[in-house]
Design an enzyme around this catalytic site. Sequence first.
Site, mmCIF file in Angstrom:
data_model
loop_
_atom_site.group_PDB
_atom_site.id
_atom_site.type_symbol
_atom_site.label_atom_id
_atom_site.label_comp_id
_atom_site.label_asym_id
_atom_site.label_seq_id
_atom_site.Cartn_x
_atom_site.Cartn_y
_atom_site.Cartn_z
ATOM 1 N N CYS A 1 1.769 -53.896 -93.669
ATOM 2 C CA CYS A 1 1.145 -52.961 -92.734
ATOM 3 C C CYS A 1 1.647 -51.539 -92.986
ATOM 4 O O CYS A 1 1.265 -50.926 -93.980
ATOM 5 C CB CYS A 1 1.375 -53.413 -91.287
ATOM 6 S SG CYS A 1 0.244 -52.631 -90.110
ATOM 7 N N HIS B 1 -0.644 -58.910 -91.271
ATOM 8 C CA HIS B 1 0.699 -59.424 -91.000
ATOM 9 C C HIS B 1 0.778 -60.905 -91.388
ATOM 10 O O HIS B 1 0.363 -61.778 -90.617
ATOM 11 C CB HIS B 1 1.050 -59.252 -89.517
ATOM 12 C CG HIS B 1 1.326 -57.840 -89.129
ATOM 13 N ND1 HIS B 1 2.576 -57.275 -89.217
ATOM 14 C CD2 HIS B 1 0.504 -56.867 -88.672
ATOM 15 C CE1 HIS B 1 2.520 -56.014 -88.819
ATOM 16 N NE2 HIS B 1 1.268 -55.739 -88.481
ATOM 17 N N GLU C 1 3.319 -62.747 -91.443
ATOM 18 C CA GLU C 1 4.412 -63.433 -90.746
ATOM 19 C C GLU C 1 4.009 -64.022 -89.404
ATOM 20 O O GLU C 1 4.748 -64.831 -88.840
ATOM 21 C CB GLU C 1 5.592 -62.471 -90.536
ATOM 22 C CG GLU C 1 5.375 -61.358 -89.512
ATOM 23 C CD GLU C 1 4.661 -60.121 -90.070
ATOM 24 O OE1 GLU C 1 4.692 -59.078 -89.395
ATOM 25 O OE2 GLU C 1 4.075 -60.216 -91.170
ATOM 26 N N GLY D 1 26.656 -74.709 -73.921
ATOM 27 C CA GLY D 1 25.369 -74.393 -74.515
ATOM 28 C C GLY D 1 25.353 -74.586 -76.017
ATOM 29 O O GLY D 1 26.360 -74.913 -76.644
ATOM 30 N N VAL D 2 24.186 -74.344 -76.601
ATOM 31 C CA VAL D 2 23.973 -74.587 -78.027
ATOM 32 C C VAL D 2 24.868 -73.699 -78.886
ATOM 33 O O VAL D 2 25.591 -74.180 -79.764
ATOM 34 C CB VAL D 2 22.491 -74.335 -78.396
ATOM 35 C CG1 VAL D 2 22.276 -74.506 -79.893
ATOM 36 C CG2 VAL D 2 21.582 -75.270 -77.623
#
Length: 510
Positions: free
Chosen positions: A79, A168, A170, A224-225
């Site tokens: 872009c 784009h 992605e 948590g993770v």
Amino acid sequence: MTEKILILDFGSQYTQLIARAVREANVYCEIIPYNKEIIFGPELKGIILSGSPFSVNETNAPVVDIEALAAKLPVLGVCYGAQLTAKLFGGKVEKSDKREYGRARLEILKEDILLKNVLPNSQVWMSHSDTVKQLPAGFDILGTTESIPVAAFVRSSAGYPLYGLQFHPEVYHSTEGKTILKNFLVDICGCSQDWTPAHFISDTVAALKEKIGNKRVIMAMSGGVDSTVAATLIHRAIGKNLFGIFVDNGLLRKNEFGEVLKMYEQLGLNVKGIDAKEHFYTKLAGKTDPEEKRKIIGGGFIEIFDQEAQRIENIDFLGQGTIYPDVIESAAVHGPSMTIKSHHNVGGLPATMKLSLVEPLRSLFKDEVRKVGVELGLPHDMLFRHPFPGPGLGIRILGDITEEKVRLLQDADAIYTNGLKKAALYSSVWQAGTILLPVKSVGVMGDERTYEFTIALRAVTSVDGMTADWAHLPYEFLADISNEIINNVKGINRVVYDISSKPPATIEWE
């Protein structure tokens, strides 16, 4: 040596999506501001130029020397990156007749390795107001769409491959965008695609051993993770020289303190649990302002953590579960901000601790952290549970916080979460939770009138939490959960469901 792709960030909202797409192809990449010095080495295989909110024709538009980059490595402009390439080499970039945003069909005009295995009329996603009207000398058009003459191009003259894409690749809506990116990474840049969780673990553990040696590391654990995966990696490197501290602030989910400590024990981690509920309840008594509650909870954690840290001798390092989105230096609209966000779990720890940081996950996105956790053999329920706010239930209890209100919310939340799992809805929801409202209403139970609290159920679908839509849970499920909460949690007689999206609302209520 880990191969690397560099993404130069011009401020696009999609820059992190480019990085994630590259990582999904098992190629390591980093995002840096467009004007940061590039260190060229044998590990650097190629460069991607991101999009931008700027027009290339604005006087203060960001610029890099693309010719100098392409003299050393393959370059792909996306872009704005494509428009800047065209302009700098002598082409013509002008405002489009209309803003081009949304789906388009790519017509391939010339075969090229970049577009290998891309089907005719493949769907691509446009998001731009400028367009390339005329390519510079020495460049060839590869593809076009119905509304723009130049959708993909390549420099056909000598030198490293230099490409531009007006769309784009992605984003999800470019259906073969990942194929195009893989062609660039593998066939053009020569990347070997060896960036895997197993590769990351072996490299990281070796680096941790070298950095830490026989010294000690202290770490705040949350269950948590991020913190669990980070702690497991550090533990593999230094064993019992890692000292974890898990603070129960009285605002965890039902039975979470005991369950998390048991999990740590099963993983062989050296973690001390601190029951500090009364400390937090006392400090929070009578406080209703959301920001004040957050500061009290955060400050209380630091206070308790510091007290416990003082009891452990000869600590040299502080472990953190910082991940890549926390540390990316973003290109702001008026140039790179060069700021690094403090990690939400342990930002603001006392400077007097004077500890060096150990952050084994700082190069990973959240989904990559989970993949590493799977490779490490960590429990599935922990790795894939919903995000939970740092202040815990403290920001899901509107108004003042009391131990009784926490109990009500924990009980209701457990019914809701377990219900989502039993109905096989949990994994389709990005985040779910209950909110205790500072509202009482009249109810009827049997022959008795009640005057009790209201619970709001919240469930959203999202990719990264930046935007979110309310989850369209089945009415039958919501009815069952409402009945179960009201029948089993004395003190709640009304349940409502939040159907607000983000924006304009936020996921959490405070």
